[in-house]
Design an enzyme around this catalytic site. Structure first.
Site, PDB file in Angstrom:
ATOM      1  N   ARG A 224       0.855  -1.186   0.000  1.00  0.00           N
ATOM      2  CA  ARG A 224       0.000   0.000   0.000  1.00  0.00           C
ATOM      3  C   ARG A 224       0.891   1.236   0.000  1.00  0.00           C
ATOM      4  O   ARG A 224       1.944   1.265   0.646  1.00  0.00           O
ATOM      5  CB  ARG A 224      -0.932   0.024   1.219  1.00  0.00           C
ATOM      6  CG  ARG A 224      -2.060  -1.009   1.177  1.00  0.00           C
ATOM      7  CD  ARG A 224      -3.077  -0.672   0.083  1.00  0.00           C
ATOM      8  NE  ARG A 224      -4.233  -1.566   0.088  1.00  0.00           N
ATOM      9  CZ  ARG A 224      -4.346  -2.660  -0.647  1.00  0.00           C
ATOM     10  NH1 ARG A 224      -3.329  -3.016  -1.433  1.00  0.00           N
ATOM     11  NH2 ARG A 224      -5.436  -3.395  -0.607  1.00  0.00           N
ATOM     12  N   HIS A 272      -0.830  -0.041 -10.113  1.00  0.00           N
ATOM     13  CA  HIS A 272      -1.459  -0.992  -9.183  1.00  0.00           C
ATOM     14  C   HIS A 272      -1.879  -2.267  -9.921  1.00  0.00           C
ATOM     15  O   HIS A 272      -3.036  -2.695  -9.844  1.00  0.00           O
ATOM     16  CB  HIS A 272      -2.663  -0.350  -8.479  1.00  0.00           C
ATOM     17  CG  HIS A 272      -2.972  -1.001  -7.159  1.00  0.00           C
ATOM     18  ND1 HIS A 272      -3.488  -0.290  -6.100  1.00  0.00           N
ATOM     19  CD2 HIS A 272      -2.843  -2.286  -6.727  1.00  0.00           C
ATOM     20  CE1 HIS A 272      -3.674  -1.108  -5.069  1.00  0.00           C
ATOM     21  NE2 HIS A 272      -3.285  -2.326  -5.427  1.00  0.00           N
TER      22      HIS A 272
END
Length: 309
Positions: A224, A272
């Site tokens: 993250r 991502h």
């Protein structure tokens, strides 16, 4: 059996077709605002609080991905006593191992530097890195962390690992707890972040922690964006203590066009995509777990909400 479904940003037809194949006996409906009709299970990704608040009928909530930080942010909107179950792997582990192995090898073989030489039309062989000096540290030893380790084993890098509690993994020097973190970082040349995001791990990699890495260290973040204090990473790259980074996750996604990471050539950016949820595998896994729950059996992947993973 009644199931409600909501997945932010996903194509519902693709997901629902997969679930219907593995749960033919279930009635699955897309949840919409105001839907308070009975449901036995919820299949969700980043659901609104209104979907779950006040429900007393759910037997379990299935998170359609490995990361649960977004759903845990709902706090008291999550029904008390209802297990939250994450997808364990569902094809993501192999993808993650591929991504990290590529990033590590790209830096180790100096391909990022050869790209710069090519742009300048320079034919100049560079001295190779010494593998024995190229320790790879995996920060997070869960299911995906272990897949990354398995992917790196054959290349012969010294492997280190850190986790909150003590673990033993063959061929890996393991560290744990707050006391072990600094020792882990000080011996790491390439840092791979694969931790869950919790209150304890947010901003974990600040200037002080990043500075403990070996001189010329490299960062690979597939966890993250909020694990890293972005301005501290950028400063240490520009100062030369950190050689560069491959980043797949960011505090704000999509990454804003004005973000300084875009113009830093030593940072490689991907949107991502290091490990995308494989719908077919996820649907099969969830169907298996629902069947087990219906038989009053235990299942793996239940989230400890007090820990955040």
């Amino acid at each position: 059996m009644n199931i409600i479904y909501y997945a932010a940003g996903a194509n519902p037809e693709v997901w629902l077709n997969a679930f219907h194949r593995y749960l033919p006996e279930a009635t699955i409906r897309i949840w919409e605002e105001g839907d308070n009709a009975p449901a036995d299970y919820a299949l969700v990704w980043k659901p609104p609080a209104a979907m779950l608040r006040g429900r007393t009928d759910l037997k379990a909530i299935f998170n359609l991905g490995a990361g649960v930080d977004a759903i845990l942010q709902l706090g008291d909107a999550l029904p008390q006593g209802v297990p939250l179950i994450r997808v364990d792997d569902a094809g993501m582990g192999v993808q993650m191992a591929e991504y990290v192995s590529h990033a590590v090898l790209r830096h180790f073989r100096r391909f990022d530097e050869y790209d710069v030489l090519q742009a300048d039309k320079q034919w100049r062989p560079l001295p190779p890195h010494r593998k024995e000096d190229f320790s790879v540290g995996i920060l997070g030893l869960g299911v995906l962390g272990n897949c990354i380790i398995d992917g790196l084993r054959s290349f012969g890098f010294p492997l280190l690992g850190w986790s909150r509690s003590a673990k033993q993994i063959g061929g890996v020097q393991c560290f744990h707890g707050d006391d072990g973190l600094d020792a882990f970082l000080s011996q790491t040349k390439v840092l791979v972040l694969i931790l869950p995001l919790t209150t304890e791990t947010e901003n974990l990699m600040d200037k002080a922690k990043l500075a403990k890495l070996k001189q010329g260290a490299y960062i690979v973040n597939v966890a993250r964006g909020a694990h890293i204090v972005e301005e501290d990473l950028l400063a240490l790259i520009r100062q030369g203590h950190i050689a560069g980074a491959t980043l797949d996750v960011f505090r704000e996604e999509p990454l804003p066009l004005t973000h300084p990471f875009w113009s830093e050539k030593r940072i490689h950016i991907t949107p991502h995509i290091s490990a995308l949820t494989v719908r077919e595998e996820s649907a099969k896994q969830i169907a298996y777990k629902i069947a087990a729950l219906q038989r009053s059996e235990s299942v793996i992947g239940v989230v400890d909400q007090s820990k955040g993973y």
